[in-house]
Enzyme design. Structure first.
Site, PDB file in Angstrom:
ATOM      1  N   LYS A  42       0.810  -1.195   0.000  1.00  0.00           N
ATOM      2  CA  LYS A  42       0.000   0.000   0.000  1.00  0.00           C
ATOM      3  C   LYS A  42       0.857   1.265   0.000  1.00  0.00           C
ATOM      4  O   LYS A  42       0.379   2.335  -0.363  1.00  0.00           O
ATOM      5  CB  LYS A  42      -0.874   0.019   1.274  1.00  0.00           C
ATOM      6  CG  LYS A  42      -1.800  -1.147   1.431  1.00  0.00           C
ATOM      7  CD  LYS A  42      -2.456  -1.072   2.832  1.00  0.00           C
ATOM      8  CE  LYS A  42      -3.210  -2.367   3.131  1.00  0.00           C
ATOM      9  NZ  LYS A  42      -3.676  -2.382   4.533  1.00  0.00           N
ATOM     10  N   ASP A 102      14.719  -0.172   1.503  1.00  0.00           N
ATOM     11  CA  ASP A 102      15.412  -0.299   2.787  1.00  0.00           C
ATOM     12  C   ASP A 102      16.537  -1.317   2.590  1.00  0.00           C
ATOM     13  O   ASP A 102      17.580  -0.989   2.055  1.00  0.00           O
ATOM     14  CB  ASP A 102      14.363  -0.715   3.825  1.00  0.00           C
ATOM     15  CG  ASP A 102      14.887  -0.771   5.244  1.00  0.00           C
ATOM     16  OD1 ASP A 102      15.843  -0.054   5.554  1.00  0.00           O
ATOM     17  OD2 ASP A 102      14.320  -1.524   6.054  1.00  0.00           O
ATOM     18  N   LYS A 130      17.133   4.274   1.976  1.00  0.00           N
ATOM     19  CA  LYS A 130      17.993   4.298   3.170  1.00  0.00           C
ATOM     20  C   LYS A 130      19.268   3.581   2.783  1.00  0.00           C
ATOM     21  O   LYS A 130      19.400   2.378   3.015  1.00  0.00           O
ATOM     22  CB  LYS A 130      17.323   3.523   4.314  1.00  0.00           C
ATOM     23  CG  LYS A 130      16.178   4.230   4.999  1.00  0.00           C
ATOM     24  CD  LYS A 130      15.787   3.436   6.247  1.00  0.00           C
ATOM     25  CE  LYS A 130      14.312   3.213   6.332  1.00  0.00           C
ATOM     26  NZ  LYS A 130      13.908   2.310   7.406  1.00  0.00           N
ATOM     27  N   PHE A 151      13.136   4.617  11.153  1.00  0.00           N
ATOM     28  CA  PHE A 151      11.897   4.081  10.610  1.00  0.00           C
ATOM     29  C   PHE A 151      11.000   5.250  10.217  1.00  0.00           C
ATOM     30  O   PHE A 151      10.647   6.093  11.031  1.00  0.00           O
ATOM     31  CB  PHE A 151      11.198   3.149  11.596  1.00  0.00           C
ATOM     32  CG  PHE A 151      10.129   2.347  10.923  1.00  0.00           C
ATOM     33  CD1 PHE A 151      10.444   1.227  10.165  1.00  0.00           C
ATOM     34  CD2 PHE A 151       8.802   2.755  10.986  1.00  0.00           C
ATOM     35  CE1 PHE A 151       9.462   0.515   9.488  1.00  0.00           C
ATOM     36  CE2 PHE A 151       7.809   2.044  10.317  1.00  0.00           C
ATOM     37  CZ  PHE A 151       8.145   0.925   9.572  1.00  0.00           C
ATOM     38  N   ASP A 158       3.605   3.408   6.647  1.00  0.00           N
ATOM     39  CA  ASP A 158       2.895   3.122   7.895  1.00  0.00           C
ATOM     40  C   ASP A 158       3.790   2.520   8.963  1.00  0.00           C
ATOM     41  O   ASP A 158       4.865   1.981   8.685  1.00  0.00           O
ATOM     42  CB  ASP A 158       1.780   2.112   7.629  1.00  0.00           C
ATOM     43  CG  ASP A 158       2.349   0.708   7.388  1.00  0.00           C
ATOM     44  OD1 ASP A 158       3.199   0.556   6.496  1.00  0.00           O
ATOM     45  OD2 ASP A 158       1.959  -0.235   8.116  1.00  0.00           O
TER      46      ASP A 158
HETATM   47  P1  IMP Z   1      13.082  -3.871   2.138  1.00  0.00           P
HETATM   48  O1  IMP Z   1      12.689  -5.203   1.583  1.00  0.00           O
HETATM   49  O2  IMP Z   1      13.907  -4.022   3.407  1.00  0.00           O
HETATM   50  O3  IMP Z   1      13.798  -2.979   1.137  1.00  0.00           O
HETATM   51  O4  IMP Z   1      11.772  -3.141   2.644  1.00  0.00           O
HETATM   52  C1  IMP Z   1      10.870  -2.706   1.717  1.00  0.00           C
HETATM   53  C2  IMP Z   1       9.501  -2.480   2.250  1.00  0.00           C
HETATM   54  O5  IMP Z   1       9.434  -2.437   3.679  1.00  0.00           O
HETATM   55  C3  IMP Z   1       9.048  -1.112   1.782  1.00  0.00           C
HETATM   56  O6  IMP Z   1       8.430  -1.186   0.517  1.00  0.00           O
HETATM   57  C4  IMP Z   1       8.128  -0.679   2.885  1.00  0.00           C
HETATM   58  O7  IMP Z   1       6.820  -1.164   2.614  1.00  0.00           O
HETATM   59  C5  IMP Z   1       8.684  -1.331   4.115  1.00  0.00           C
HETATM   60  N1  IMP Z   1       9.583  -0.407   4.817  1.00  0.00           N
HETATM   61  C6  IMP Z   1      10.937  -0.402   4.834  1.00  0.00           C
HETATM   62  N2  IMP Z   1      11.431   0.595   5.575  1.00  0.00           N
HETATM   63  C7  IMP Z   1      10.351   1.274   6.026  1.00  0.00           C
HETATM   64  C8  IMP Z   1      10.208   2.450   6.838  1.00  0.00           C
HETATM   65  O8  IMP Z   1      11.168   3.103   7.294  1.00  0.00           O
HETATM   66  N3  IMP Z   1       8.924   2.835   7.076  1.00  0.00           N
HETATM   67  C9  IMP Z   1       7.837   2.177   6.598  1.00  0.00           C
HETATM   68  N4  IMP Z   1       7.931   1.099   5.824  1.00  0.00           N
HETATM   69  C10 IMP Z   1       9.169   0.637   5.540  1.00  0.00           C
END
Ligand code: IMP
Ligand code: MG
Length: 177
Positions: A42, A102, A130, A151, A158
């Site tokens: 979302k 992330d 990040k 975060f 969210d």
């Molecule tokens: P990744 O797989 O670690 O790159 O995380 C990706 C997904 O995690 C993103 O598309 C977000 O939905 C969620 N996410 C990662 N970091 C954050 C944050 O700081 N705030 C909110 N959602 C996050």
């Protein structure tokens, strides 16, 4: 444990200004192409809506919803598709629109899955990144803002499904009390 809205990381007017710049760049790059934007639900829904509003070129939009297994603030890289695309990608110029990169694990999975469907091109546009948290190297063609290892909440993002409605991006502050 209590939570509150912490330091503002990106102000509402900075978001809008940068998103307009990104849209102009994308419109230039995709002029005359068969652009399909894929919003990742979302978190990306507000970003996608504002990006599309500024996009001065023909495009279509589709959505995917994915859930990555893991804790509430860390993804595991094991991704489950909750809602798949409506249409095939074969021969299309596809741009994935994400809220935040992330670790990069979710995006790595999405890129592999969508690449296998034979698009003419496949690129990524992410509002936030990040860099200090990245565990996999990914080609992100368009990035809005680099943020520190905090975060982030707001503007679609969210914490436990809350705070998506904030017009800016802030850090979540958790405290034990
Ligand atoms: P990744 O797989 O670690 O790159 O995380 C990706 C997904 O995690 C993103 O598309 C977000 O939905 C969620 N996410 C990662 N970091 C954050 C944050 O700081 N705030 C909110 N959602 C996050
Ligand atoms: Mg997301």
């Amino acid at each position: 444990m209590s939570e509150e809205i912490g330091e503002i990381l990106v102000q509402a007017d900075e978001l809008q200004h940068r998103i307009k710049q990104m849209a102009d760049q994308i419109a230039g790059d995709y002029a005359g192409k068969d652009l399909l934007l894929i919003g990742v639900l979302k978190g990306a829904f507000l970003f996608l809506a504002d990006l599309m509003r500024h996009l001065d070129t023909g495009c279509e939009v589709d959505f995917m919803a994915v859930a990555s297994y893991g804790s509430s603030t860390e993804s595991s890289g094991v991704v489950r598709i909750l809602k798949d695309l409506d249409a095939p990608l074969e021969g299309r110029d596809v741009l994935i629109v994400e809220d935040i990169v992330d670790s990069g694990l979710t995006l790595q999975y999405l890129l592999r899955t969508l690449q296998a469907r034979g698009p003419a091109s496949l690129e990524v546009c992410a509002l936030l990144t990040k860099p200090s948290r990245r565990t996999v190297d990914l080609p992100v063609r368009y990035t809005g803002f680099e943020i520190p290892d905090k975060f982030a909440i707001g503007y679609g993002l969210d914490y436990a499904e809350r705070y998506r409605n904030l017009p800016y991006v802030a850090a979540l502050e958790l405290s034990d009390d």
